[in-house]
Design an enzyme around this catalytic site. Structure first.
Site, short mmCIF file in Angstrom:
data_model
loop_
_atom_site.label_atom_id
_atom_site.label_comp_id
_atom_site.label_asym_id
_atom_site.label_seq_id
_atom_site.Cartn_x
_atom_site.Cartn_y
_atom_site.Cartn_z
N SER A 40 0.87 -1.18 0.00
CA SER A 40 0.00 0.00 0.00
C SER A 40 0.91 1.23 0.00
O SER A 40 1.15 1.86 1.00
CB SER A 40 -0.93 -0.02 1.21
OG SER A 40 -0.26 0.26 2.40
N HIS A 146 -3.53 -5.63 2.80
CA HIS A 146 -2.60 -6.66 3.28
C HIS A 146 -3.24 -8.03 3.49
O HIS A 146 -2.61 -8.93 4.01
CB HIS A 146 -1.93 -6.21 4.59
CG HIS A 146 -0.94 -5.12 4.39
ND1 HIS A 146 -0.37 -4.42 5.42
CD2 HIS A 146 -0.41 -4.59 3.25
CE1 HIS A 146 0.47 -3.50 4.94
NE2 HIS A 146 0.45 -3.59 3.62
N GLU A 200 1.54 -9.06 7.23
CA GLU A 200 2.44 -8.72 8.33
C GLU A 200 2.25 -9.64 9.53
O GLU A 200 2.68 -9.32 10.64
CB GLU A 200 2.24 -7.26 8.72
CG GLU A 200 2.57 -6.32 7.57
CD GLU A 200 2.58 -4.85 7.96
OE1 GLU A 200 2.24 -4.53 9.12
OE2 GLU A 200 2.93 -4.03 7.10
N GLU A 278 -2.64 6.50 11.99
CA GLU A 278 -1.81 6.76 10.81
C GLU A 278 -2.67 6.83 9.55
O GLU A 278 -3.60 6.05 9.40
CB GLU A 278 -0.79 5.61 10.72
CG GLU A 278 0.16 5.62 9.55
CD GLU A 278 1.08 4.38 9.59
OE1 GLU A 278 1.32 3.82 10.70
OE2 GLU A 278 1.54 3.96 8.53
N ASP A 305 2.06 8.73 6.65
CA ASP A 305 2.91 7.71 6.03
C ASP A 305 2.86 7.91 4.51
O ASP A 305 3.78 8.50 3.92
CB ASP A 305 2.45 6.30 6.45
CG ASP A 305 3.20 5.21 5.70
OD1 ASP A 305 4.26 5.48 5.12
OD2 ASP A 305 2.73 4.04 5.70
N LYS A 330 10.44 5.38 6.70
CA LYS A 330 10.73 4.14 5.96
C LYS A 330 11.82 4.44 4.95
O LYS A 330 11.56 5.13 3.96
CB LYS A 330 9.49 3.70 5.18
CG LYS A 330 8.34 3.13 6.01
CD LYS A 330 7.13 2.90 5.10
CE LYS A 330 5.99 2.21 5.84
NZ LYS A 330 4.72 2.27 5.07
N HIS A 358 8.99 -1.03 9.14
CA HIS A 358 9.25 -2.05 8.11
C HIS A 358 8.29 -1.83 6.93
O HIS A 358 7.49 -0.90 6.96
CB HIS A 358 9.01 -3.44 8.71
CG HIS A 358 7.56 -3.69 8.99
ND1 HIS A 358 6.97 -4.93 8.94
CD2 HIS A 358 6.54 -2.83 9.30
CE1 HIS A 358 5.69 -4.83 9.20
NE2 HIS A 358 5.41 -3.58 9.43
N LYS A 381 7.46 0.03 14.20
CA LYS A 381 6.48 -1.02 13.86
C LYS A 381 7.07 -2.02 12.88
O LYS A 381 7.69 -1.66 11.90
CB LYS A 381 5.15 -0.43 13.38
CG LYS A 381 5.17 0.43 12.15
CD LYS A 381 3.74 0.72 11.67
CE LYS A 381 3.71 1.18 10.24
NZ LYS A 381 2.41 1.12 9.61
#
Ligand code: PGA
Ligand code: ZN
Length: 406
Positions: A40, A146, A200, A278, A305, A330, A358, A381
């Site tokens: 994403s 995800h 994840e 987030e 993000d 990131k 990550h 995270k």
């Protein structure tokens, strides 16, 4: 520092997809790193090249790099940036550059005979600061992009539901998270006939109402007494249910305007005490971010993000718009560790929370654990502490914690 060899190869990530690994060596030391990949993704992230192309690119650069000597990793990253010459890393590829950058930073630490996190702290101008570990955000319930088509396609529209123990001890956090996972496993397997795992490692619950994920974690949280306080958090990743044509957000059969979505979030925030949220709006919806920051910014970590993509221009705009009070860091969104550190430092100087993260497609690489301690991140995270690609980072934090406490 002078490199003796550069080796590029293709390895598999946690989704079974190809990714780039770089092994760099000096006369004395060798360092290997590999790059993750997002699913994403924000549109402002650095360009990713396919792996066969990155192998060719490294091969072409090799001779040039091996001829040079570099004072420190900043100079190496600067050199990569000059070779690329673009703002979106479209010549070399952000993934090619990051693999080289990571391995160079790691090798430099080995040459200095220092732990990587100390080198990062020193080169970020934080060497005299107190080094501490970040809070851990464990993504235990997965939704959004995800989960693919797990369980017949019914899933939560929000991407990540976190349990965040309020302690800077990774050892204590992981211990407490194991209890939560046990309870969550029991609860979900009793309640749902089939249960799957997302990218994840979190549970995929077959519910369409995003509040259900919070309801479950709040219940489990109440049942887990005796340890440190557990906070809840969300990565909504709202890009995934934003309809660009209509300028609305679509889930549960509703088409929310930005204002309606803000009201919906306010209801959730009144019902559940959340530490962090987030990407509650799509990556260009500054009005949305601003409205929520105005209403909740005093109490809540409002994290960008896809909004900020570890990019200094995007961060400057977010600061200017008063859109957020924290952001995700990131490295593969931007391409070099030097740029990553620069963004984190600017954010911190503006009073923002920093959360090192990550990606959903990961390798065993644990660089980001050292990065988080080195830059003094507030949180970290790395998904559910179940898959080896997630555990490698958490375990590196445990190692660092033991070193700091020794
Ligand atoms: P991604 O998701 O790695 O698939 O982009 C992680 C996130 O949105 O934080
Ligand atoms: Zn995110």
């Amino acid at each position: 520092m002078k490199l003796n060899s550069i080796l590029a190869s293709s390895i598999k990530d946690s989704r079974g997809e190809d990714t780039l690994q770089i092994i760099l060596a000096t006369a004395k030391n060798t360092a290997a790193d590999s790059v993750p990949s997002g699913k994403s993704k924000g549109s402002f992230e650095a360009v990713t090249k396919n792996v066969p192309d990155t192998l060719g690119i490294v091969n072409d650069l090799k001779e040039k790099i091996l001829k040079k000597e570099f004072v420190d990793p900043f100079e190496f990253d600067e050199y990569l940036l000059s070779l690329d010459g673009t703002t979106d890393k479209s010549n070399l590829g952000g993934n090619t550059m990051l693999a080289l950058s990571l391995a160079f930073w790691r090798l430099f630490a080995l040459e200095e005979n220092l732990p990587l996190y100390r080198v990062i702290a020193a080169l970020s101008g934080r060497e005299h600061n107190h080094l501490h570990l970040p809070y851990l955000m464990f993504n235990l319930i997965n939704g959004g992009e995800h989960v693919g088509n797990a369980i017949g396609g019914v899933h939560l529209p929000f991407q990540e539901y976190f349990i965040i123990p309020s302690t800077e001890s990774a050892i204590v956090s992981l211990e407490q998270c194991s209890d939560v996972i046990e309870k969550l496993k029991e609860y979900t397997t009793n309640k749902y006939p089939t249960i799957a795992q997302g990218d994840e490692g979190g549970f995929v619950v077959p519910e369409a109402d995003p509040e259900k994920g919070l309801e479950i974690l709040a219940k489990i949280k109440d049942e887990t007494q005796g340890g440190v306080l557990l906070n809840l958090g969300l990565d909504i990743a709202a890009n995934s249910f934003y309809n660009k044509t209509e300028n609305t957000y679509e889930f549960l059969g509703n088409h929310f305007t930005t204002l309606e979505l803000t009201n919906y979030y306010s209801q959730l925030l009144n019902r559940y005490e959340l530490l962090s949220v987030e990407d509650p709006y799509s990556e260009n919806d500054y009005n949305g971010f601003k409205s929520l920051n105005g209403l909740w910014g005093e109490k809540l970590w409002l994290i960008g993000d896809d909004l900020t993509t570890t990019n200094s221009d995007r961060l400057a705009k977010a600061i200017d718009e008063e859109a957020i009070n924290g952001l995700i860091i990131k490295p593969n969104q931007i391409g070099t560790i030097s740029e990553t550190i620069a963004v984190a430092m600017t954010a911190q100087n503006n009073g923002f929370k920093t959360v090192v993260s990550h990606r959903s497609g990961e390798t065993l690489d644990d660089f980001i654990a050292d990065l988080a301690v080195g830059i003094g991140a507030d949180a970290f995270k790395s998904g559910a502490p179940i898959q080896p690609e997630r555990m490698s980072k958490y375990n590196r934090l445990v190692e660092i914690e033991r070193e700091l406490n020794a």
